[in-house]
Design a protein around this motif. Sequence first.
Motif, PDB file in Angstrom:
ATOM      1  N   HIS A 132      13.707  10.986  88.759  1.00  0.00           N
ATOM      2  CA  HIS A 132      13.285  12.368  89.005  1.00  0.00           C
ATOM      3  C   HIS A 132      13.275  13.266  87.774  1.00  0.00           C
ATOM      4  CE1 HIS A 132      13.033  12.408  93.454  1.00  0.00           C
ATOM      5  NE2 HIS A 132      13.904  11.422  93.358  1.00  0.00           N
ATOM      6  N   ARG A 133      14.002  12.911  86.724  1.00  0.00           N
ATOM      7  CA  ARG A 133      14.138  13.825  85.599  1.00  0.00           C
ATOM      8  C   ARG A 133      13.648  13.247  84.271  1.00  0.00           C
ATOM      9  NH1 ARG A 133      18.051  18.046  86.482  1.00  0.00           N
ATOM     10  NH2 ARG A 133      18.706  17.915  84.297  1.00  0.00           N
ATOM     11  N   THR A 134      13.482  11.931  84.181  1.00  0.00           N
ATOM     12  CA  THR A 134      13.108  11.314  82.910  1.00  0.00           C
ATOM     13  C   THR A 134      11.605  11.117  82.783  1.00  0.00           C
ATOM     14  OG1 THR A 134      15.217  10.159  82.905  1.00  0.00           O
ATOM     15  CG2 THR A 134      13.544   9.363  81.367  1.00  0.00           C
ATOM     16  N   VAL A 135      10.987  10.678  83.862  1.00  0.00           N
ATOM     17  CA  VAL A 135       9.541  10.457  83.879  1.00  0.00           C
ATOM     18  C   VAL A 135       9.055  10.858  85.273  1.00  0.00           C
ATOM     19  CG1 VAL A 135       9.830   8.033  84.544  1.00  0.00           C
ATOM     20  CG2 VAL A 135       7.698   8.744  83.469  1.00  0.00           C
ATOM     21  N   PRO A 136       7.920  11.553  85.375  1.00  0.00           N
ATOM     22  CA  PRO A 136       7.473  12.034  86.691  1.00  0.00           C
ATOM     23  C   PRO A 136       6.861  10.919  87.546  1.00  0.00           C
ATOM     24  CG  PRO A 136       5.890  12.680  84.991  1.00  0.00           C
ATOM     25  CD  PRO A 136       7.053  12.038  84.276  1.00  0.00           C
ATOM     26  N   LEU A 137       7.714  10.079  88.131  1.00  0.00           N
ATOM     27  CA  LEU A 137       7.238   8.992  88.981  1.00  0.00           C
ATOM     28  C   LEU A 137       6.831   9.519  90.346  1.00  0.00           C
ATOM     29  CD1 LEU A 137       9.951   6.313  88.137  1.00  0.00           C
ATOM     30  CD2 LEU A 137       7.548   6.284  87.413  1.00  0.00           C
ATOM     31  N   LYS A 138       5.889   8.829  90.952  1.00  0.00           N
ATOM     32  CA  LYS A 138       5.393   9.219  92.280  1.00  0.00           C
ATOM     33  C   LYS A 138       5.066   7.967  93.071  1.00  0.00           C
ATOM     34  CE  LYS A 138       0.652   9.653  90.521  1.00  0.00           C
ATOM     35  NZ  LYS A 138       1.013   8.975  89.257  1.00  0.00           N
ATOM     36  N   PRO A 263      18.200   8.131  77.211  1.00  0.00           N
ATOM     37  CA  PRO A 263      18.944   9.220  77.860  1.00  0.00           C
ATOM     38  C   PRO A 263      20.366   8.806  78.208  1.00  0.00           C
ATOM     39  CG  PRO A 263      17.613   8.076  79.480  1.00  0.00           C
ATOM     40  CD  PRO A 263      17.345   7.396  78.150  1.00  0.00           C
ATOM     41  N   THR A 264      21.166   9.791  78.566  1.00  0.00           N
ATOM     42  CA  THR A 264      22.505   9.557  79.083  1.00  0.00           C
ATOM     43  C   THR A 264      22.741  10.491  80.260  1.00  0.00           C
ATOM     44  OG1 THR A 264      24.878   9.681  78.617  1.00  0.00           O
ATOM     45  CG2 THR A 264      23.453  11.132  77.352  1.00  0.00           C
ATOM     46  N   PHE A 266      25.310  12.080  81.066  1.00  0.00           N
ATOM     47  CA  PHE A 266      26.163  13.238  80.813  1.00  0.00           C
ATOM     48  C   PHE A 266      25.398  14.413  80.212  1.00  0.00           C
ATOM     49  CE2 PHE A 266      28.759   9.431  80.932  1.00  0.00           C
ATOM     50  CZ  PHE A 266      29.508   9.736  82.062  1.00  0.00           C
ATOM     51  N   THR A 267      24.238  14.161  79.629  1.00  0.00           N
ATOM     52  CA  THR A 267      23.362  15.260  79.234  1.00  0.00           C
ATOM     53  C   THR A 267      22.773  15.928  80.472  1.00  0.00           C
ATOM     54  OG1 THR A 267      22.775  14.067  77.218  1.00  0.00           O
ATOM     55  CG2 THR A 267      21.359  15.908  77.840  1.00  0.00           C
ATOM     56  N   HIS A 268      22.363  15.118  81.427  1.00  0.00           N
ATOM     57  CA  HIS A 268      21.716  15.647  82.625  1.00  0.00           C
ATOM     58  C   HIS A 268      22.674  16.428  83.512  1.00  0.00           C
ATOM     59  CE1 HIS A 268      17.642  13.912  82.333  1.00  0.00           C
ATOM     60  NE2 HIS A 268      18.231  12.901  81.721  1.00  0.00           N
ATOM     61  N   ILE A 269      23.954  16.066  83.525  1.00  0.00           N
ATOM     62  CA  ILE A 269      24.887  16.749  84.425  1.00  0.00           C
ATOM     63  C   ILE A 269      25.768  17.767  83.702  1.00  0.00           C
ATOM     64  CG2 ILE A 269      24.930  14.801  86.035  1.00  0.00           C
ATOM     65  CD1 ILE A 269      27.724  14.099  84.913  1.00  0.00           C
ATOM     66  N   ALA A 270      25.434  18.085  82.451  1.00  0.00           N
ATOM     67  CA  ALA A 270      26.278  18.996  81.666  1.00  0.00           C
ATOM     68  C   ALA A 270      26.399  20.374  82.312  1.00  0.00           C
ATOM     69  CB  ALA A 270      25.724  19.127  80.250  1.00  0.00           C
ATOM     70  N   ARG A 271      25.306  20.865  82.917  1.00  0.00           N
ATOM     71  CA  ARG A 271      25.347  22.147  83.613  1.00  0.00           C
ATOM     72  C   ARG A 271      25.819  21.926  85.045  1.00  0.00           C
ATOM     73  NH1 ARG A 271      20.917  24.251  84.876  1.00  0.00           N
ATOM     74  NH2 ARG A 271      21.455  26.453  84.781  1.00  0.00           N
ATOM     75  N   ARG A 272      26.774  22.723  85.500  1.00  0.00           N
ATOM     76  CA  ARG A 272      27.322  22.555  86.853  1.00  0.00           C
ATOM     77  C   ARG A 272      26.233  22.583  87.908  1.00  0.00           C
ATOM     78  NH1 ARG A 272      28.814  25.425  91.233  1.00  0.00           N
ATOM     79  NH2 ARG A 272      28.153  27.396  90.292  1.00  0.00           N
ATOM     80  N   GLU A 273      25.275  23.510  87.769  1.00  0.00           N
ATOM     81  CA  GLU A 273      24.225  23.641  88.776  1.00  0.00           C
ATOM     82  C   GLU A 273      23.388  22.370  88.862  1.00  0.00           C
ATOM     83  OE1 GLU A 273      24.781  25.667  86.257  1.00  0.00           O
ATOM     84  OE2 GLU A 273      25.389  27.583  87.117  1.00  0.00           O
TER      85      GLU A 273
END
Length: 324
Positions: A132-138, A263-264, A266-273
């Motif tokens: 969902h966040r690395t490549v726009p797959l459909k 990617p990692t 922990f970059t994606h989840i760094a923000r609480r939201e």
Amino acid sequence: MARTVIIESHGGPEVLKLADRPVGDPGPGEVRIRHHACGLNFIDIYQRSGLYPMQLPAALGMEAAGVVEAVGEGVAHLRPGDRAAYAAMPPGAYAEARVMPAAQVCPLPDGISFEEGAAMMLKGMTVQYLFHRTVPLKAGDTVLFHAAAGGVGLIACQWAKSEGITLIATAGTDEKCALALAHGAAHAINYTIEDFPARVRDLTGGRGVDAVMDSVGAATFDRSLDCLRPLGMMISFGNASGPVPPVNLGVLSAKGSLQLTRPTLFTHIARREDCQTMARTLFGKVTSGAVKIVIDQRFPLAEVAAAHRALESRATTGATVLIP
């Protein structure tokens, strides 16, 4: 005091030690959680071995689930008594209890067990960011997923099927290939006896896949590039076989203007939201039945060295949890 797995030097599983450590009270923005189950992941092995160097002595473990015992000032999304699960920095999840930052600790729905929570957070949110966040797959897209019979892979197989994405799995034995197929992979390739780039080309009519998702690393990277369609995305998100050597970017051009990312989670989840939103998406997949968390190995916390040996030797399928 809480029994906690620590290392005082980098090395093999023999460096893992069980020690009693004081826990204390949470400060501002922190939470104290008592674990009912702890997750096991390849990143733990990278940290233990020194591939990802740590300041020593260090505690290990990146995901767990349990009950919140206390919250510090400013923590609004959790209360004492809440069931919770997390994948988060800093390491320290191999423990009976710990104090840690609260931002990445997520309320765990009642319909998900502690063992499932401990087995799904790092692996499941990894799949979430891959799809969902690395490549726009459909729906209708095709991906190649290496190590598809592991904890991340079996979630990915189910996730892809739930979204109409064709997943071509690779694994090292016929039994592991069958496991990937049983969990939603459209095709499975035993890479020890088949030429996986040639088989991928056959399966895609010569076109190639839209994305490769590769946690294996050195052993699969170069041939994975030959599986991609022009403008396809190579996602290298782990190095179970060793780190990928330096890449000549000109190769990406020659093979069809390919894209490459490392990617990692922990970059994606760094923000609480972001973390809480990703976790809710994952919980929704599990509570709906679209994704079932497969736990094929359980070890007492005191047998953590045996758990590491099993994971490193590729003797595991699905997820592994440690029970404090």
